[in-house]
Enzyme design. Structure first.
Site, PDB file in Angstrom:
ATOM      1  N   LYS A   1       0.605  -3.135 -10.335  1.00 39.56           N
ATOM      2  CA  LYS A   1      -0.175  -2.140  -9.580  1.00 39.56           C
ATOM      3  C   LYS A   1      -0.735  -1.144 -10.563  1.00 39.56           C
ATOM      4  CE  LYS A   1      -1.086  -1.165  -5.206  1.00 39.56           C
ATOM      5  NZ  LYS A   1      -1.214  -2.109  -4.080  1.00 39.56           N
TER       6      LYS A   1
ATOM      7  N   GLY B   1      -3.995   5.242  10.362  1.00 42.95           N
ATOM      8  CA  GLY B   1      -4.731   4.922   9.127  1.00 42.95           C
ATOM      9  C   GLY B   1      -5.873   3.993   9.479  1.00 42.95           C
TER      10      GLY B   1
ATOM     11  N   GLY C   1      -8.594   2.801   7.913  1.00 45.79           N
ATOM     12  CA  GLY C   1      -9.412   2.407   6.758  1.00 45.79           C
ATOM     13  C   GLY C   1      -9.635   0.912   6.794  1.00 45.79           C
TER      14      GLY C   1
END
Ligand code: NAD
Length: 415
Positions: free
Chosen positions: A105, A217, A219
């Site tokens: 990541k 959320g 998105g």
């Protein structure tokens, strides 16, 4: 509110699995830490001519099963420990869906909402210049995460190809389709979660048609979850929220119209025919399915007793703390844990890499079919472990994944 360190949580989750699997101390210790991590400063010229120094990170958590793979988060609250935790979860995620990749990541502490497109492009290129030596198709492959986009992936790919002087589209995934992106990558995270949810409905004997869902959320992951859970299973959208708050109508909202409104206005505030709810209230609504699809640590021991959904399908990474997990398990809330529920994104990213390598591209229905196969198999693998070991679904997923990664470390002779 107490401070939660996501990396400490990721380590605690691993510890529980390591004990249950009877891992030897060396393997356990190896899996508690990133193998390699990088931290760098990124000087970027802003539009006013001033240089700003950003802090960037890339963590290669474990590469025993293949090149490390994982997204790039651009967020004001991104810390090294958040990135470490997300890299650990990527390792368990690629293992749970059984794709030949490790986990990694990266990120930058920044607020892209306050940056122009030109500033974002300069930051993207600066980031790639900093990591170009440590990423490659066969080493470590970044992708999008919170507040990074296909356009940002395109700039990074271009910078990499300028540096190495060759085409290497597989160095990054989540690219726009004209530059080697895969059909079906855009909605893959949500689609994979919806396939897992469909299987959960089957094993639990719940007909999800016309049942309600709430999405925290709104998105990439959250919007597609609203559209696809409605399209594929007939779920009704009762509530949705973004960083500025949420909207609620128990009779159901039209998911397409809500998505169009959010895309046009930039937020959900003022959506007609719905009452306003806070992000905290949304989590506690009386709905059948909850999709936590924003950030970490939103379900904790303080609100877990008030969570009323029957299934929590975690599209966000790390939304539930370990204490909350136990409460939800005791209260019969069935959790499809993050690194299983949201594995569709990395699965189609992997398909994208495969297509880039072959320089031959699959039609959308083939991507969907292969994704469905992977998610369905992964869900049932974890569900069998859940039934056999009488642990919660997250622990079951850890048992499956950690055993696979530990086996690869052993076969390589690392431990
Ligand atoms: P995104 O940037 O597209 O969307 C994030 C959304 O969350 C935005 O609508 C934002 O307004 C909202 N948000 C931010 N802070 C919030 C808060 N405090 N409360 C409520 N909403 C808030 O990001 P995304 O790609 O959809 O990622 C969301 C989650 O899904 C993250 O945890 C990410 O790690 C995870 N995830 C994403 C992918 C992917 O392929 N996009 C894959 C796996 C996991």
């Amino acid at each position: 509110m107490p401070e939660f360190n996501p990396f400490k949580i990721a380590q605690a989750q691993l510890d529980a699995a390591a004990v249950r699997l009877g891992l030897d101390p060396a393997t356990h210790e190896l899996l508690r830490w990133p193998q390699i991590e990088f931290k760098f400063t990124l000087p970027v010229e802003m539009d006013d001519g001033k240089i700003r120094i950003f802090h960037g990170y890339r963590v290669q958590y474990n590469s025993a099963r293949g090149p490390t793979k994982g997204g790039l988060r651009w967020h004001p609250e991104a810390t090294f420990d958040t990135i470490r935790a997300l890299a650990a979860w990527m390792t368990w995620k690629t293992a749970v869906v059984d794709i030949p990749l490790g986990g990694g990541k990266g990120g930058v502490t920044c607020n892209p909402k306050e940056m122009s497109e030109r500033e974002k492009q300069r930051l993207a290129r600066a980031y790639m210049r900093a990591v170009a030596r440590i990423v490659s198709v066969s080493k470590d492959v970044p992708a999008p995460d919170v507040y990074t986009t296909p356009q940002i992936m395109a700039w990074m790919m271009d910078e990499y190809e300028v540096l190495v002087g060759e085409h290497h589209p597989g160095v990054i995934t989540g690219k726009p389709i004209p530059l080697g992106g895969s059909e079906g990558r855009g909605d893959a995270t949500a689609r994979g979660g919806v396939y897992a949810l469909r299987e959960a409905g089957r094993v639990l004997g719940i007909d999800l048609k016309d049942k309600t869902m709430a999405i925290q959320g709104f998105g990439n992951a959250g919007q597609f979850a609203a559209l696809l859970a409605h399209e594929i299973m007939g779920l009704k959208l009762a509530a949705a929220s973004d960083s500025r708050g949420g909207i609620y109508n128990p009779k159901g909202l039209d998911p397409r119209q809500v998505v169009d409104y959010k895309l046009k206005k930039g937020s959900l505030q003022g959506y007609p025919g719905a009452e306003a709810v806070t992000n905290e209230q949304l989590l506690e609504l009386d709905v059948t399915v909850l999709f936590p699809s924003a950030l970490e640590n939103v379900i904790t021991e303080s609100n877990a007793p008030k969570i009323k959904c029957r299934i929590s399908c975690e599209l966000a990474n790390g939304p539930t703390t370990p204490e909350a997990d136990e409460i939800l398990y005791a209260n019969n809330v069935f959790v499809i844990p993050d690194f299983l529920a949201n594995a569709g994104g990395v699965t189609v990213s992997y398909f994208e890499q495969v297509q880039n390598t072959y320089n031959f591209y699959w039609p959308l229905d083939e991507v969907h079919r292969r994704l469905d196969e992977k998610m369905t198999r992964a869900f049932h693998g974890v569900y069998q472990m859940y039934q056999r070991e009488k642990v919660n679904m997250r622990q079951a997923a850890y048992l499956v994944s950690v055993a696979r990664v530990a086996e690869a470390c052993k076969l390589r002779g690392w431990v």
